[in-house]
Design an enzyme around this catalytic site. Structure first.
Site, PDB file in Angstrom:
ATOM      1  N   SER A   1       0.838  -1.197   0.000  1.00  0.00           N
ATOM      2  CA  SER A   1       0.000   0.000   0.000  1.00  0.00           C
ATOM      3  C   SER A   1       0.876   1.251   0.000  1.00  0.00           C
ATOM      4  O   SER A   1       1.671   1.449  -0.914  1.00  0.00           O
ATOM      5  CB  SER A   1      -0.964  -0.046   1.187  1.00  0.00           C
ATOM      6  OG  SER A   1      -2.017   0.888   1.030  1.00  0.00           O
TER       7      SER A   1
ATOM      8  N   GLU B   1      -9.678  -5.789  -3.266  1.00  0.00           N
ATOM      9  CA  GLU B   1      -9.102  -4.723  -2.434  1.00  0.00           C
ATOM     10  C   GLU B   1     -10.192  -3.816  -1.872  1.00  0.00           C
ATOM     11  O   GLU B   1     -10.111  -3.341  -0.730  1.00  0.00           O
ATOM     12  CB  GLU B   1      -8.141  -3.869  -3.280  1.00  0.00           C
ATOM     13  CG  GLU B   1      -6.994  -4.612  -3.910  1.00  0.00           C
ATOM     14  CD  GLU B   1      -5.697  -4.502  -3.126  1.00  0.00           C
ATOM     15  OE1 GLU B   1      -5.747  -4.065  -1.959  1.00  0.00           O
ATOM     16  OE2 GLU B   1      -4.655  -4.855  -3.687  1.00  0.00           O
TER      17      GLU B   1
END
Length: 586
Positions: free
Chosen positions: A219, A352
Site C-alpha cells: 500500500s 481490495e
C-alpha cells in the site's frame, strides 16, 4: 488508506508488544558491535524449530526532536549506551492505531528491527552472505509500524534470508512541507532512505549481503518503494523491488497541495497566520501530538472528502535540494526509457475494495446520488463537483457498467467492491505494469493477483466482525496477503500443518524469498513449487500489451490480463478523455 480505515477499531489485544519476561545476560545473548556501539539481541525459535536471532529497536538516526522535528534525518553517530539492549522494540511513530483506536508511539521513532537465521560471527571470516529483504509498512502514511504486532517475519526468515523492518515518521511529522522554512517535505521517505543506508553499512554484521537487498512494501509502503526506484538518491542501496497493492503511479500517492495542507494544520491548531518560517516555529512548539492526528479530516479538501481519499500528509514533489528524493513527477520519471534496471514484482488483491465498504455501507444514498465521485482524478474530465455535465455522463456509464444501471444499494456490495478495487488499486497497478514493460524492457517484471480467501485473510475477517453483510463479497481484501507472509502477533492464529492456507502461505514465502535471492520467484532450481511464474513480456509502442500474471489462489496458475473486462472499460475511457491509457493526469 481510505475512509474505512478510520472505522477499523475492531479488536484490541491487551498485549500489543511481546516483552521478554527474563533478564538478558550479555554472556548468553547474541551481541554485534557496530560503529555506534554494541547491540544485544535474543535467540528465538523459528516455526520449524531452528534458531534465529532478533535485534529489535535499533536506532538508525538521531531522534527527530525539538528543532529537528519535520527536518531531514541525521545519521546516528553513537548509541545512548555503549551496550544497547535490543531485546525488545522501541517506540514507533506517533499515530492513531487502526485496531485499538488509541494514540500510540512518539517522535523518537527512528528504529529498525533485524531478524537473521545466522548467529553473530567474525565478519572478517570469508563466509557467504544471505539475501536481505527490507520492509516498508503501509497505513496511508498516517498509521502503522514495522514492529512484530503486525509484521513478525519468521516465516520469511525460515527461508534463509535476513529481514529488516523499519519505522519512519508518519502524518504531519513525516510529510510536512514548508520549503521556505527549510522543510522541503518527504522527511518520512528520507527516513526510509536513511534506514537503507544503515542496512548498506551494517547488514553484513548480521549475516546479510549488502549487495543483494530487496526493498518491499504494501500500500503506502509499496508507493514508497516505487518512489525509491525512481530516485537517484535511493536506488543504489537496493537491487530488487516488490510493490504490493501500490506503485509510483497510483493516483493517491502524491500530495498536490503540500504547502497548503501544512499551513492549514497550523491554523487548525491555533496559529493565526504568518510566513512559512513562523508556521514552522509554531508547529515545532506544539506539545500535544494528538492534535496533529485529530485534525486530519479537517485538512482535507472538499473534493478529497467527496472521493473518500483521507491521505492528507504524504509524499510531494520537492524543490531541488541536496537531499531531495523526488523533484519531478513519477509519471515523468517512469517515462524515461531504461531508468529502471532491477527486477520488479508487483500486484494487487482481487477484492481490495472490501476495505472501503465499512464506510460506504453507511452512505449508499450519497454514492447513488453522486457516483461521479468514483471518476479517477487521473481522467482528464472536469469533476470537482457532482453537477458538471461531462462527469454526469461519465457517472452514468459507470453505473451502467458496474451496477447494470440500477440504484446503488446495500444489495450491490460485490459490485461496489469491484468498482473500489479498480478505482484505488487495479487501474494503477495495470498502468504501472504496461508502462514498465514498454519503457523499461531490461527490467524483468513479475505480476500477480492475490485471490485466495482463506483462514489467514485477517483484514477481511476483522471487517466482517463489524459488518456481517460483507461476508457475501468474495475475494481477498486489501492487506489480506500480508498474513501469508508475516505472522500477525496481535491475533492468535494457529497455522495447521496440512491446511490449504498454510500451503498457500508457504508457497508465497518461498516465491518472495526466491525473488530476493535470485531475481525470479520460481528459478529452474526450485522444485517444491506447484507453478512456474513467468515474467511479463516487454512490448514496444504500437504493439498490443498482454499482461501475463500469476493468479495466487488455492491452486495458483499463470493467466493473462487480470480483470480484463473491467480494465478494458477504463482503457476505453482513458483513450477517449486522455488520448491513451498511458497518459493519466497525474
Amino acid at each position: 488508506m481510505i475512509n474505512a480505515i478510520r472505522n477499523f477499531n475492531i479488536v484490541c489485544v491487551s498485549k500489543r508488544f511481546v516483552l521478554f519476561g527474563r533478564m538478558i545476560s550479555s554472556q548468553s545473548s547474541p551481541q554485534i558491535t557496530l560503529n555506534q556501539g554494541t547491540v544485544i539481541g535474543v535467540e528465538e525459535k523459528l516455526p520449524n524449530g531452528n534458531a534465529y536471532y532478533t535485534y529489535k529497536g535499533i536506532p538508525y538516526a538521531e531522534p527527530p526532536l525539538g528543532k529537528l522535528r519535520f527536518k531531514d534525518p541525521i545519521p546516528l553517530s553513537k548509541f545512548s549506551e555503549n551496550i544497547l539492549d535490543c531485546t525488545k522494540e522501541r517506540d514507533v511513530s506517533h499515530h492513531k492505531d487502526l485496531v485499538s483506536a488509541e494514540y500510540v508511539g512518539s517522535e523518537n521513532c527512528l528504529h529498525l528491527n533485524v531478524y537473521s537465521p545466522l548467529p553473530p560471527r567474525d565478519s572478517s571470516i570469508n563466509t557467504s552472505k544471505l539475501a536481505v529483504l527490507v520492509w516498508i509498512h503501509g497505513g496511508a502514511f498516517m498509521s502503522g509500524s514495522g514492529n512484530t504486532d503486525y509484521y513478525s517475519p519468521e516465516y520469511l526468515v525460515q527461508e534463509n534470508v535476513v529481514v529488516v523492518t523499519l519505522n519512519y515518521r508518519l502524518g504531519v511529522l513525516g510529510f510536512l512541507c514548508l520549503p521556505e522554512a527549510g522543510v522541503p517535505g518527504n522527511a518520512g521517505l528520507k527516513d526510509q532512505l536513511e534506514a537503507l543506508k544503515w542496512v548498506n553499512r551494517n547488514i553484513s554484521k548480521f549475516g546479510g549481503d549488502a549487495s543483494n537487498v530487496t526493498l518491499f512494501g504494501e500500500s503506502a509502503g509499496a508507493g514508497s518503494v516505487g518512489l525509491h526506484m525512481l530516485s537517484d538518491k535511493s536506488r543504489k542501496y537496493f537491487h530488487k523491488a516488490i510493490c504490493q497493492s501500490g506503485s509510483s503511479l497510483h493516483e493517491w500517492l502524491i500530495q498536490p497541495d503540500p504547502v497548503g495542507k501544512s499551513k492549514r494544520i497550523a491554523e487548525l491548531l491555533g496559529f493565526e497566520g504568518g510566513s512559512q518560517t513562523e508556521t514552522l516555529d509554531y508547529l515545532q512548539g506544539v506539545e500535544d501530538l494528538n492534535g496533529f492526528q485529530k485534525h486530519f479530516g479537517n485538512v482535507l479538501s472538499a473534493d478529497e472528502k467527496r472521493r473518500g481519499l483521507p491521505l492528507c500528509f504524504k509524499p510531494c514533489i520537492e524543490i531541488d535540494t541536496p537531499n531531495a528524493i523526488l523533484t519531478k513527477s513519477p509519471l515523468e520519471l517512469m517515462n524515461r526509457p531504461n531508468s529502471v534496471q532491477i527486477p520488479v514484482m508487483i500486484g494487487y488483491n482481487s477484492a481490495e475494495g472490501i476495505i472501503t465498504l465499512l464506510d460506504i455501507y453507511k452512505k449508499f444514498d450519497a454514492y447513488d446520488k453522486d457516483i461521479g465521485r468514483m471518476i479517477p482524478r487521473s481522467l482528464n474530465v472536469p469533476n470537482d463537483s457532482s453537477s458538471q455535465p461531462e462527469s454526469l455522463k461519465l457517472a452514468e456509464l459507470i453505473r451502467k457498467f458496474y451496477f447494470d444501471g440500477q440504484t446503488i444499494s446495500k444489495e450491490l456490495l460485490s459490485e461496489m467492491s469491484d468498482l473500489q478495487t479498480d478505482y484505488h488499486f487495479a487501474i494503477g497497478a495495470q498502468l504501472y505494469a504496461e508502462m514498465h514493460c514498454r519503457r523499461h524492457p531490461n527490467s524483468p517484471l513479475y505480476f500477480y493477483r492475490f485471490a485466495y480467501d482463506g483462514k489467514l485473510n485477517m483484514f477481511k475477517k476483522l471487517l466482517i466482525v463489524r459488518q456481517k453483510a460483507l461476508k457475501q463479497v468474495k475475494g481477498a481484501c486489501h492487506g489480506d496477503e500480508l498474513f501469508y507472509l508475516f505472522n500477525l502477533k496481535i491475533v492468535d492464529i494457529e497455522r495447521l500443518e496440512k491446511s490449504v492456507s498454510t500451503r498457500v502461505a508457504s508457497e508465497m514465502c518461498k516465491m518472495w524469498t526466491n525473488f530476493a535471492k535470485y531475481g525470479e520467484p520460481t528459478p529452474s532450481t526450485e522444485t517444491s513449487l506447484s507453478v512456474k511464474w513467468d515474467p511479463v513480456q516487454p512490448a514496444k509502442d504500437g504493439e498490443k500489451f498482454v499482461l501475463d500474471y500469476l493468479e495466487i489462489d488455492e491452486r495458483s496458475r499463470m493467466l493473462t490480463d487480470p480483470d480484463n473486462d473491467r480494465i478494458t472499460f477504463w482503457r476505453n475511457l482513458y483513450e477517449k478523455w486522455n488520448g491513451g491509457f498511458l497518459k493519466p493526469k497525474l
